[in-house]
Write a protein that holds these residues in place. Structure first.
Motif, PDB file in Angstrom:
ATOM      1  N   MET A  34     -26.863  67.970 -25.032  1.00 10.36           N
ATOM      2  CA  MET A  34     -27.879  68.620 -25.854  1.00 10.36           C
ATOM      3  C   MET A  34     -28.091  67.826 -27.141  1.00 10.36           C
ATOM      4  O   MET A  34     -27.134  67.385 -27.766  1.00 10.36           O
ATOM      5  CB  MET A  34     -27.443  70.039 -26.202  1.00 10.36           C
ATOM      6  CG  MET A  34     -27.203  70.926 -24.987  1.00 10.36           C
ATOM      7  SD  MET A  34     -28.682  71.226 -24.044  1.00 10.36           S
ATOM      8  CE  MET A  34     -29.280  72.659 -24.876  1.00 10.36           C
ATOM      9  N   VAL A  35     -29.355  67.641 -27.511  1.00  4.76           N
ATOM     10  CA  VAL A  35     -29.713  66.970 -28.758  1.00  4.76           C
ATOM     11  C   VAL A  35     -30.602  67.930 -29.535  1.00  4.76           C
ATOM     12  O   VAL A  35     -31.691  68.282 -29.070  1.00  4.76           O
ATOM     13  CB  VAL A  35     -30.462  65.644 -28.479  1.00  4.76           C
ATOM     14  CG1 VAL A  35     -30.876  64.982 -29.779  1.00  4.76           C
ATOM     15  CG2 VAL A  35     -29.628  64.719 -27.628  1.00  4.76           C
ATOM     16  N   PHE A  36     -30.138  68.355 -30.702  1.00  4.47           N
ATOM     17  CA  PHE A  36     -30.843  69.338 -31.523  1.00  4.47           C
ATOM     18  C   PHE A  36     -31.192  70.592 -30.719  1.00  4.47           C
ATOM     19  O   PHE A  36     -32.253  71.194 -30.903  1.00  4.47           O
ATOM     20  CB  PHE A  36     -32.113  68.741 -32.126  1.00  4.47           C
ATOM     21  CG  PHE A  36     -31.871  67.556 -33.010  1.00  4.47           C
ATOM     22  CD1 PHE A  36     -31.152  67.698 -34.184  1.00  4.47           C
ATOM     23  CD2 PHE A  36     -32.360  66.311 -32.673  1.00  4.47           C
ATOM     24  CE1 PHE A  36     -30.927  66.607 -35.011  1.00  4.47           C
ATOM     25  CE2 PHE A  36     -32.132  65.218 -33.483  1.00  4.47           C
ATOM     26  CZ  PHE A  36     -31.418  65.364 -34.663  1.00  4.47           C
ATOM     27  N   GLY A  37     -30.335  70.958 -29.786  1.00  5.69           N
ATOM     28  CA  GLY A  37     -30.542  72.160 -28.992  1.00  5.69           C
ATOM     29  C   GLY A  37     -31.410  71.976 -27.761  1.00  5.69           C
ATOM     30  O   GLY A  37     -31.694  72.937 -27.059  1.00  5.69           O
ATOM     31  N   PHE A  38     -31.864  70.757 -27.502  1.00  5.42           N
ATOM     32  CA  PHE A  38     -32.691  70.463 -26.331  1.00  5.42           C
ATOM     33  C   PHE A  38     -31.922  69.552 -25.387  1.00  5.42           C
ATOM     34  O   PHE A  38     -31.150  68.709 -25.827  1.00  5.42           O
ATOM     35  CB  PHE A  38     -33.991  69.748 -26.743  1.00  5.42           C
ATOM     36  CG  PHE A  38     -34.873  70.570 -27.628  1.00  5.42           C
ATOM     37  CD1 PHE A  38     -35.666  71.569 -27.094  1.00  5.42           C
ATOM     38  CD2 PHE A  38     -34.909  70.353 -28.991  1.00  5.42           C
ATOM     39  CE1 PHE A  38     -36.481  72.333 -27.910  1.00  5.42           C
ATOM     40  CE2 PHE A  38     -35.717  71.106 -29.816  1.00  5.42           C
ATOM     41  CZ  PHE A  38     -36.506  72.104 -29.274  1.00  5.42           C
ATOM     42  N   PHE A  43     -35.655  65.783 -24.779  1.00  4.90           N
ATOM     43  CA  PHE A  43     -35.746  65.142 -26.085  1.00  4.90           C
ATOM     44  C   PHE A  43     -36.264  63.718 -25.943  1.00  4.90           C
ATOM     45  O   PHE A  43     -37.147  63.291 -26.694  1.00  4.90           O
ATOM     46  CB  PHE A  43     -34.380  65.139 -26.774  1.00  4.90           C
ATOM     47  CG  PHE A  43     -34.404  64.535 -28.143  1.00  4.90           C
ATOM     48  CD1 PHE A  43     -34.868  65.262 -29.220  1.00  4.90           C
ATOM     49  CD2 PHE A  43     -33.974  63.237 -28.347  1.00  4.90           C
ATOM     50  CE1 PHE A  43     -34.897  64.704 -30.491  1.00  4.90           C
ATOM     51  CE2 PHE A  43     -34.006  62.673 -29.604  1.00  4.90           C
ATOM     52  CZ  PHE A  43     -34.473  63.409 -30.679  1.00  4.90           C
TER      53      PHE A  43
END
Length: 92
Positions: A34-38, A43
């Motif tokens: 996950m990157v920034f919640g995505f 992303f």
């Protein structure tokens, strides 16, 4: 001359986009991270999409400003697009 360079740049950018949005590269980002919640893949897709839009805008903006003459008020004016006609210019 500048038109040819911009045309070449846009074609190169299109080919880069084709590579970046196809299987071998996309599979590199298909991970459960996950990157920034995505998810990483989402992303990556939206980040590359935004970067490509920015680059197309920069290329076309540099082309639009290159050959336009300035008016009396210092504003660069291009050719009319043909969609809006001036009734006084049709009489000339």
């Amino acid at each position: 001359m500048a038109e040819d360079h911009n045309h070449d740049r846009l074609i190169s950018l299109f080919l880069l986009a084709v590579v970046l949005f196809n299987y071998p590269v996309l599979s590199l980002f298909s991970r459960p991270v996950m990157v920034f919640g995505f998810p990483l893949l989402y992303f990556y897709i939206f980040f590359i999409w935004a970067v490509l839009i920015l680059l197309v805008g920069l290329i076309t903006a540099s082309h639009a400003d290159a050959g336009q003459p300035e008016g009396d008020d210092g504003i660069k004016r291009g050719k009319p697009c043909g969609l809006i006609t001036n009734s006084t210019s049709s009489r000339e």
